[in-house]
Design an enzyme around this catalytic site. Structure first.
Site, PDB file in Angstrom:
ATOM      1  N   PHE A 212      32.003  12.475 -55.653  1.00 23.61           N
ATOM      2  CA  PHE A 212      32.273  12.144 -54.245  1.00 23.61           C
ATOM      3  C   PHE A 212      33.223  10.940 -54.205  1.00 23.61           C
ATOM      4  CE2 PHE A 212      27.854  13.708 -54.535  1.00 23.61           C
ATOM      5  CZ  PHE A 212      27.896  14.829 -53.723  1.00 23.61           C
ATOM      6  N   SER A 234      35.449  17.355 -52.792  1.00 24.09           N
ATOM      7  CA  SER A 234      35.745  18.697 -52.287  1.00 24.09           C
ATOM      8  C   SER A 234      36.944  18.689 -51.344  1.00 24.09           C
ATOM      9  CB  SER A 234      34.518  19.272 -51.572  1.00 24.09           C
ATOM     10  OG  SER A 234      34.147  18.412 -50.524  1.00 24.09           O
ATOM     11  N   ASN A 261      33.165  21.475 -55.551  1.00 26.62           N
ATOM     12  CA  ASN A 261      31.904  21.197 -54.877  1.00 26.62           C
ATOM     13  C   ASN A 261      31.009  20.466 -55.875  1.00 26.62           C
ATOM     14  OD1 ASN A 261      29.126  21.455 -54.148  1.00 26.62           O
ATOM     15  ND2 ASN A 261      29.712  23.006 -52.658  1.00 26.62           N
ATOM     16  N   ALA A 262      30.574  19.280 -55.502  1.00 26.98           N
ATOM     17  CA  ALA A 262      29.838  18.427 -56.441  1.00 26.98           C
ATOM     18  C   ALA A 262      28.560  19.094 -56.937  1.00 26.98           C
ATOM     19  CB  ALA A 262      29.514  17.098 -55.769  1.00 26.98           C
ATOM     20  N   ASP A 282      28.071   8.916 -55.035  1.00 25.44           N
ATOM     21  CA  ASP A 282      28.171   8.266 -53.714  1.00 25.44           C
ATOM     22  C   ASP A 282      28.439   9.333 -52.654  1.00 25.44           C
ATOM     23  OD1 ASP A 282      28.400   6.446 -51.661  1.00 25.44           O
ATOM     24  OD2 ASP A 282      30.490   5.948 -52.101  1.00 25.44           O
ATOM     25  N   CYS A 322      23.954   6.494 -48.133  1.00 29.23           N
ATOM     26  CA  CYS A 322      24.385   5.736 -46.953  1.00 29.23           C
ATOM     27  C   CYS A 322      23.693   6.263 -45.689  1.00 29.23           C
ATOM     28  CB  CYS A 322      25.902   5.772 -46.812  1.00 29.23           C
ATOM     29  SG  CYS A 322      26.557   7.425 -46.699  1.00 29.23           S
TER      30      CYS A 322
HETATM   31  N1  SAH Z   1      32.732   7.109 -53.004  1.00 30.79           N
HETATM   32  C1  SAH Z   1      33.669   7.053 -51.916  1.00 30.79           C
HETATM   33  C2  SAH Z   1      33.071   7.478 -50.600  1.00 30.79           C
HETATM   34  C3  SAH Z   1      32.491   8.867 -50.588  1.00 30.79           C
HETATM   35  S1  SAH Z   1      32.418   9.562 -48.997  1.00 30.79           S
HETATM   36  C4  SAH Z   1      34.261   5.656 -51.791  1.00 30.79           C
HETATM   37  O1  SAH Z   1      33.778   4.724 -52.429  1.00 30.79           O
HETATM   38  O2  SAH Z   1      35.224   5.491 -51.065  1.00 30.79           O
HETATM   39  C5  SAH Z   1      31.861  11.147 -49.338  1.00 30.79           C
HETATM   40  C6  SAH Z   1      32.905  12.068 -49.956  1.00 30.79           C
HETATM   41  O3  SAH Z   1      32.204  13.230 -50.344  1.00 30.79           O
HETATM   42  C7  SAH Z   1      33.996  12.544 -49.022  1.00 30.79           C
HETATM   43  O4  SAH Z   1      35.250  12.244 -49.603  1.00 30.79           O
HETATM   44  C8  SAH Z   1      33.822  14.063 -48.934  1.00 30.79           C
HETATM   45  O5  SAH Z   1      35.051  14.769 -48.937  1.00 30.79           O
HETATM   46  C9  SAH Z   1      33.056  14.344 -50.188  1.00 30.79           C
HETATM   47  N2  SAH Z   1      32.171  15.525 -50.176  1.00 30.79           N
HETATM   48  C10 SAH Z   1      31.347  15.943 -49.201  1.00 30.79           C
HETATM   49  N3  SAH Z   1      30.643  17.014 -49.594  1.00 30.79           N
HETATM   50  C11 SAH Z   1      31.036  17.280 -50.871  1.00 30.79           C
HETATM   51  C12 SAH Z   1      30.664  18.261 -51.840  1.00 30.79           C
HETATM   52  N4  SAH Z   1      29.741  19.180 -51.571  1.00 30.79           N
HETATM   53  N5  SAH Z   1      31.264  18.216 -53.042  1.00 30.79           N
HETATM   54  C13 SAH Z   1      32.193  17.282 -53.331  1.00 30.79           C
HETATM   55  N6  SAH Z   1      32.578  16.339 -52.465  1.00 30.79           N
HETATM   56  C14 SAH Z   1      32.015  16.344 -51.251  1.00 30.79           C
END
Ligand code: SAH
Length: 377
Positions: A212, A234, A261-262, A282, A322
């Protein structure tokens, strides 16, 4: 309220003298004694947001706002180092419910989130105070359409309130980032992780995985200490900004940006017995309301379980939530359960929260929303 919480729900209000939307109202207890002054909302379930335990007249409001904005800025000046991007004003946490202001180098963004703070006098006072105190090149108003709708406010588009620039480059912990006010989530960057980035870099080593990653906040910090960094998101557009940020900070190692997708990726990596020395999790807020908490806890457990399995002995897991609906205790319990299932022993190196420019009020638990644990396998 007597315990220091500023919110009064509509269902707890005994009597209202027909205040207009967003007006300043004096609040009394059931015996008629003055309790203080509040911002009124005609549409929110939170009908009153207390701004003072004293009487405040509409004429005195501008001065109160100016004074609190100045104090909020002064607090940041004493706490924030090595960065020209941070939150200047954070709503209830700065006794200015409904006002948010962020600084990205020479560009400021502001948000007016309630009927009371969207009034011309309050808007003007905030802008004037920021101009005198910070002298930014520009001020941009960001708009949350969903909140405006909830507050029964007419639609408004994002706009430049001062100057012309809508993008800039800011520095956080010595790392450079692009900022475009008209793009991105929340207010555009995750300023609340500023101190956690530094803490993560302190422990990071070897091969790292940042899950993420968004604009690469953690990944770019990890790259300073690690031999390999893989960063996953993603969102294609988030990764494009992340790559552009990497170009602003040349140096080894090159970060591998992956669109995936994480949940799937962690599953595949765990199945392939991939190993890492440092992993960051995160995710976005899994619980946007109280009733989503059980599902969110299952989600946190799943990703943490997989990450724990992939840690080399001595490896570091930096794991965040968060969601303010998920308490620290609930989050830690989900991590415990993940650790037990993963059959790993993890020690807590640090229990952290949001950066100090996002203050937490002792009597307002909602102001504490970000939890970040640093664990060692
Ligand atoms: N770690 C980042 C903030 C993360 S915000 C920082 O420090 O700035 C959450 C992120 O998760 C977003 O960019 C969003 O696009 C991503 N996200 C949401 N669902 C997801 C998924 N299923 N797989 C991968 N990424 C995802």
């Amino acid at each position: 309220m007597r315990q220091g919480h500023p919110w009064v729900y509509r269902s707890d209000v005994l009597h209202l003298d027909d205040p207009g939307p967003g007006s300043l109202v004096s609040v009394g207890d059931e015996r008629g004694n003055l309790v203080g002054t509040a911002f009124y909302s005609s549409s929110s379930q939170i009908a009153l947001r207390m701004i003072s335990t004293r009487a405040v007249s509409p004429e005195q409001l501008s001065e109160l706002v100016r004074d609190r904005v100045r104090r909020a800025i002064a607090i940041r000046q004493s706490f924030v180092h090595d960065s020209n991007a941070f939150r200047l004003v954070f709503s209830e946490a700065d006794q200015l419910p409904g006002i948010i202001a962020d600084r990205y180098n020479d560009l400021l963004t502001v948000q007016f989130l309630t009927q009371a703070t969207d009034q011309p006098a309050v808007r003007q006072t905030l802008v004037d105070t920021l101009l005198t105190e910070i002298h930014p090149a520009s001020i941009v108003e960001r708009v949350d359409h969903r909140i405006r709708e909830l507050e029964d406010l007419p639609p408004r588009e994002m706009q430049v309130l001062h100057g012309e620039r809508t993008s800039t480059i800011f520095t956080m912990n010595g790392i450079r980032f692009q900022y475009a006010a008209y793009a991105g989530q929340k207010t555009g960057a995750f300023l609340d992780q500023r101190e956690n980035y530094k803490a993560a870099a302190k422990y990071a080593s070897g091969e790292a995985l940042d899950v993420f990653t968004y604009h690469g906040g953690f990944a770019l910090h990890l790259a300073k200490k690690c031999v390999r960094v893989t960063a996953v998101d993603s969102s294609r557009s988030a990764l494009e900004t992340a790559e552009a940020n990497e170009k602003l900070n040349p140096g080894a190692p090159e970060i591998e940006w992956m669109e995936a997708n994480a949940f799937d990726l962690l599953k595949d990596y765990a199945a392939a017995t991939r190993q890492f020395d440092t992993i960051v999790l995160d995710p976005p807020a899994f619980a946007k309301s109280k009733k989503e908490v059980p599902g969110a806890l299952r989600g946190y457990k799943e990703i943490n379980l997989r990450a724990m399995r992939m840690l080399r002995p001595g490896g570091i897991l930096i794991t965040c939530t968060c969601s303010h609906h998920v308490s620290e205790e609930e989050f830690v319990n989900a991590l415990r359960s993940a650790a037990a299932d993963s059959r790993r022993t993890l020690r807590i190196l640090e229990k952290r929260g949001q950066a100090q420019d996002h203050p937490v009020l002792l009597t307002v638990p909602e102001t504490s929303y970000l939890k970040c644990l640093i664990l060692q396998a």
